[in-house]
Design a protein around this motif. Structure first.
Motif, short mmCIF file in Angstrom:
data_model
loop_
_atom_site.label_atom_id
_atom_site.label_comp_id
_atom_site.label_asym_id
_atom_site.label_seq_id
_atom_site.Cartn_x
_atom_site.Cartn_y
_atom_site.Cartn_z
N ALA A 229 -26.41 -10.70 13.33
CA ALA A 229 -25.39 -11.50 13.56
C ALA A 229 -25.24 -12.72 12.78
CB ALA A 229 -25.12 -11.84 15.12
N ARG A 230 -26.51 -13.46 12.65
CA ARG A 230 -26.50 -14.78 11.91
C ARG A 230 -26.08 -14.36 10.31
NH1 ARG A 230 -32.06 -17.44 14.42
NH2 ARG A 230 -31.39 -17.24 16.66
N ARG A 232 -24.48 -12.14 9.37
CA ARG A 232 -23.11 -11.79 8.90
C ARG A 232 -22.23 -13.28 8.75
NH1 ARG A 232 -23.45 -7.51 12.41
NH2 ARG A 232 -22.89 -8.90 14.41
N HIS A 233 -22.75 -14.05 9.74
CA HIS A 233 -21.97 -15.48 9.83
C HIS A 233 -22.22 -16.34 8.58
CE1 HIS A 233 -20.24 -19.11 11.40
NE2 HIS A 233 -21.47 -19.62 11.03
N ASP A 234 -23.74 -16.47 8.41
CA ASP A 234 -24.27 -17.56 7.36
C ASP A 234 -23.75 -16.87 5.94
OD1 ASP A 234 -25.11 -18.75 9.25
OD2 ASP A 234 -27.15 -18.11 9.00
N GLU A 237 -19.40 -14.55 6.37
CA GLU A 237 -18.26 -15.21 6.82
C GLU A 237 -18.03 -16.64 6.11
OE1 GLU A 237 -16.23 -14.65 9.51
OE2 GLU A 237 -16.77 -12.60 9.01
N ARG A 238 -19.21 -17.13 5.85
CA ARG A 238 -19.26 -18.52 5.29
C ARG A 238 -18.78 -18.51 3.86
NH1 ARG A 238 -24.20 -22.32 6.13
NH2 ARG A 238 -22.98 -23.81 5.01
N ARG A 255 -11.28 -10.05 3.73
CA ARG A 255 -12.20 -9.73 4.87
C ARG A 255 -12.06 -8.11 5.24
NH1 ARG A 255 -13.97 -13.09 9.02
NH2 ARG A 255 -11.85 -14.53 8.59
#
Length: 309
Positions: A229-230, A232-234, A237-238, A255
């Motif tokens: 999850a981290r 994917r975000h870091d 997503e970023r 996306r």
């Protein structure tokens, strides 16, 4: 906060006697040693450009180089680190020339300064500046430059022409399994000994993708679901929201394309079918794929054969 104060925060060794770089992980990746040698090799005036995906440890490499230089006795006032993505800089872009001027005020002699510039993609016209800086160093103060940035078309293509004869490009990717073991090693411990102590290390390595930050975390401290999850975000997503947003791109469709390609990983891409499935123009798909490749979110594999056999 003034630019001078921000620069002093990044470089406490300018004003504090005996101050050193912030604490950094003890393990040095192979490329770190190559870059350390590059910035201290005065037989050439070439700079170095380090690019790669987010979260692969580019900033850590810079900080380790700073710590190693200071530890080896490099004059503290001739070392300058600056992160151009720092939130304190606000909306007004900072030109590297301003940072160079501040550093030269703390090192008034004509001896060279090692400049470690982080997140170059936030510098407007970074390649033009670095070209001029390298050319000037051949006639004036022989400064050394190491510039990093998240892999993007802006960074890689931007320097393709200007960099000829002026800098070397280096790609930092996620850790190899050997480097992953090195991150998890104890003082004096060899990678093979780590593997003997942690027979599940390869499974952990595959699950976490070789990203340094999560290589050092014990399995009991964070679950694989949390790590993914981290990541994917870091990373995803970023990279999409920050890097591509600055280019004025259609983030919603990009996306969707990233999810589409991830689900079809390893298959041959049909741009026409992909465009129909996503309800967009085929030409847009081709351009967006190049953007995702440039941001190191996907990678193109060579087609070995069209036969399923």
């Amino acid at each position: 906060m003034s630019l001078q104060q921000i620069a002093l925060d990044f470089n406490p060794w300018w004003s504090q006697s005996g101050a050193h770089a912030p604490h950094v992980p003890p393990y040095r990746r192979r490329l770190q040693q190559v870059l350390l040698k590059q910035v201290t090799d005065f037989s050439t005036r070439r700079a170095a450009v380090l690019h790669g995906p987010r979260q692969v440890g580019k900033t850590v490499v810079l900080r380790q180089i700073a710590a190693d230089l200071l530890g080896q006795g490099w004059p503290a006032n001739r070392l300058a680190y600056f992160d151009f993505s720092d939130d304190r800089l606000g909306a007004s872009p900072v030109h590297p020339r301003e940072v160079v001027s501040l550093a030269e005020e703390h090192a008034p002699s004509q001896e060279p300064i090692v400049f470690l510039f982080d997140e170059a993609q936030y510098i407007e016209g970074w390649d033009r500046y670095l070209k001029q800086a390298v050319d000037a160093s051949r006639e004036q103060r022989p400064h050394r430059y190491l510039v990093t940035g998240s892999a993007s078309l802006d960074l890689v293509r931007g320097g393709a022409e200007s960099g000829l004869g002026r800098w070397d490009e280096f790609l930092l990717e996620p850790c190899t399994f050997e480097e992953f073991l090195g991150l998890r090693s104890r003082p004096g411990e060899r990678p093979s000994e780590v593997f003997e102590r942690e027979p599940q290390a390869f499974e952990i390595y595959l699950g976490r993708g070789g990203f340094p930050e999560y290589g050092r975390v014990e399995a009991a401290q964070v679950s694989l679901r949390e790590v993914r999850a981290r990541l994917r975000h870091d990373i995803a997503e970023r990279a999409v929201l920050r890097d591509l947003f600055r280019r004025g791109m259609d983030l919603t469709h990009i996306r969707d394309l990233l999810v589409y390609l991830t689900q079809a990983s390893g298959l041959q891409l049909d741009p026409r079918k992909c465009a129909d499935d996503l309800g967009v123009d085929k030409r847009s798909i081709t351009g967006w794929v190049e953007l995702l490749k440039g941001a190191s979110l996907i990678r193109e594999l060579p087609l070995k054969t069209r036969s399923p056999r």
